[in-house]
Scaffold this motif. Structure first.
Motif, PDB file in Angstrom:
ATOM      1  N   GLY A  64       0.813  -1.209   0.000  1.00  0.00           N
ATOM      2  CA  GLY A  64       0.000   0.000   0.000  1.00  0.00           C
ATOM      3  C   GLY A  64       0.845   1.258   0.000  1.00  0.00           C
ATOM      4  O   GLY A  64       0.519   2.246  -0.653  1.00  0.00           O
ATOM      5  N   GLU A  65       1.959   1.223   0.701  1.00  0.00           N
ATOM      6  CA  GLU A  65       2.834   2.385   0.810  1.00  0.00           C
ATOM      7  C   GLU A  65       3.669   2.612  -0.446  1.00  0.00           C
ATOM      8  O   GLU A  65       3.837   3.737  -0.886  1.00  0.00           O
ATOM      9  CB  GLU A  65       3.764   2.195   2.022  1.00  0.00           C
ATOM     10  N   PHE A  66       4.203   1.537  -1.032  1.00  0.00           N
ATOM     11  CA  PHE A  66       5.166   1.673  -2.127  1.00  0.00           C
ATOM     12  C   PHE A  66       4.657   1.170  -3.469  1.00  0.00           C
ATOM     13  O   PHE A  66       5.344   1.315  -4.470  1.00  0.00           O
ATOM     14  CB  PHE A  66       6.472   0.943  -1.780  1.00  0.00           C
ATOM     15  N   GLY A  67       3.457   0.556  -3.504  1.00  0.00           N
ATOM     16  CA  GLY A  67       2.974  -0.041  -4.723  1.00  0.00           C
ATOM     17  C   GLY A  67       2.567   0.969  -5.767  1.00  0.00           C
ATOM     18  O   GLY A  67       2.325   2.127  -5.448  1.00  0.00           O
ATOM     19  N   PRO A  68       2.534   0.553  -7.017  1.00  0.00           N
ATOM     20  CA  PRO A  68       2.945  -0.777  -7.456  1.00  0.00           C
ATOM     21  C   PRO A  68       4.446  -0.986  -7.229  1.00  0.00           C
ATOM     22  O   PRO A  68       5.247  -0.090  -7.472  1.00  0.00           O
ATOM     23  CB  PRO A  68       2.606  -0.832  -8.936  1.00  0.00           C
ATOM     24  N   VAL A  69       4.774  -2.185  -6.733  1.00  0.00           N
ATOM     25  CA  VAL A  69       6.142  -2.489  -6.349  1.00  0.00           C
ATOM     26  C   VAL A  69       6.516  -3.884  -6.845  1.00  0.00           C
ATOM     27  O   VAL A  69       5.686  -4.792  -6.825  1.00  0.00           O
ATOM     28  CB  VAL A  69       6.307  -2.369  -4.809  1.00  0.00           C
ATOM     29  N   SER A  70       7.738  -4.028  -7.312  1.00  0.00           N
ATOM     30  CA  SER A  70       8.187  -5.341  -7.766  1.00  0.00           C
ATOM     31  C   SER A  70       8.445  -6.236  -6.554  1.00  0.00           C
ATOM     32  O   SER A  70       8.673  -5.750  -5.440  1.00  0.00           O
ATOM     33  CB  SER A  70       9.472  -5.220  -8.593  1.00  0.00           C
ATOM     34  N   ARG A  71       8.433  -7.536  -6.782  1.00  0.00           N
ATOM     35  CA  ARG A  71       8.746  -8.472  -5.707  1.00  0.00           C
ATOM     36  C   ARG A  71      10.146  -8.230  -5.163  1.00  0.00           C
ATOM     37  O   ARG A  71      10.359  -8.298  -3.958  1.00  0.00           O
ATOM     38  CB  ARG A  71       8.622  -9.916  -6.189  1.00  0.00           C
ATOM     39  N   SER A  72      11.089  -7.959  -6.051  1.00  0.00           N
ATOM     40  CA  SER A  72      12.463  -7.768  -5.579  1.00  0.00           C
ATOM     41  C   SER A  72      12.574  -6.518  -4.708  1.00  0.00           C
ATOM     42  O   SER A  72      13.250  -6.533  -3.674  1.00  0.00           O
ATOM     43  CB  SER A  72      13.460  -7.734  -6.733  1.00  0.00           C
ATOM     44  N   ASP A  73      11.901  -5.434  -5.086  1.00  0.00           N
ATOM     45  CA  ASP A  73      11.926  -4.224  -4.266  1.00  0.00           C
ATOM     46  C   ASP A  73      11.208  -4.470  -2.941  1.00  0.00           C
ATOM     47  O   ASP A  73      11.672  -4.042  -1.879  1.00  0.00           O
ATOM     48  CB  ASP A  73      11.310  -3.050  -5.015  1.00  0.00           C
TER      49      ASP A  73
END
Length: 160
Positions: A64-73
Motif C-alpha cells: 500500500g505504501e510503495f505499490g505498485p512495487v516489484s517483488r524484488s523491491d
C-alpha cells in the motif's frame, strides 16, 4: 558482562561456566528472535479475526505504501528471502487483496498492487492493529519501543 576490543565483542566468563550458557545469555540474535516471536503473536492475535497474520499484514502495508512495487523491491524493503516473500504473498493474492500487474518491459517483473478489497482490509483491520500496537508498546515500554524503531530506521535495505 560484555566488553569491546578492536570492534569485537568479547564475553566476560568464568572458567566453570559452559560456553553455551554464555552465548545463550548474551546472544543478540536469540534476544531479537525472542522479541520478534512475542510481538508477532500479539499482532497475530489481533489480526486473526480478519483472516490475516502479522507478516502478511506487514506486506499489505508495504504494498500500500510503495505499490505498485516489484517483488524484488518488496523483498529488499521487508528483508525477506525470495521463498519467504512468495510464501507470504500467495495467500494475499489468493484472497484477492493483492494483484500482480502485467509484466514490465523486462518480461519478468510483475508489479504488486493492493486491490480494492486489500485497501478495505487495511482500513477494517486498522483498529485491531492499533490495539496490538498499544499492547506491544506496553510490553516494550515507551523508551524500548522508540529505540527499536530507531534501530529499524538505520538498517540498510536488503541486497537481493
Amino acid at each position: 558482562m560484555q566488553h569491546e576490543s578492536n570492534g569485537i565483542v568479547e564475553l566476560d566468563r568464568t572458567a566453570d561456566e559452559p560456553l553455551s550458557s554464555q552465548i545463550a545469555r548474551n546472544c543478540l540474535l536469540t534476544r531479537a528472535r525472542q522479541i520478534s516471536r512475542v510481538l508477532t503473536s500479539v499482532y497475530d492475535d489481533a489480526l486473526r479475526p480478519f483472516g490475516i497474520v502479522a507478516p502478511q499484514f506487514s506486506l499489505l502495508v508495504l504494498i500500500g505504501e510503495f505499490g505498485p512495487v516489484s517483488r524484488s523491491d518488496l523483498g529488499r524493503r521487508s528483508h525477506h528471502e525470495r521463498s519467504t516473500l512468495t510464501r507470504n504473498l500467495q495467500p494475499l493474492i489468493a484472497q484477492g487483496w493483492v494483484i500482480e500487474g502485467v509484466p514490465a518491459s523486462d518480461g519478468r517483473s510483475r508489479p504488486l498492487s493492493l486491490t480494492h478489497e486489500g485497501r478495505a482490509l487495511l482500513k477494517n483491520a486498522a483498529s485491531a492493529w492499533s490495539a496490538a500496537q498499544s499492547h506491544a508498546m506496553h510490553l516494550l515500554s515507551e523508551g524500548g519501543a522508540r529505540e527499536l524503531m530507531n534501530i529499524a530506521r538505520k538498517l540498510p535495505l536488503r541486497i537481493v
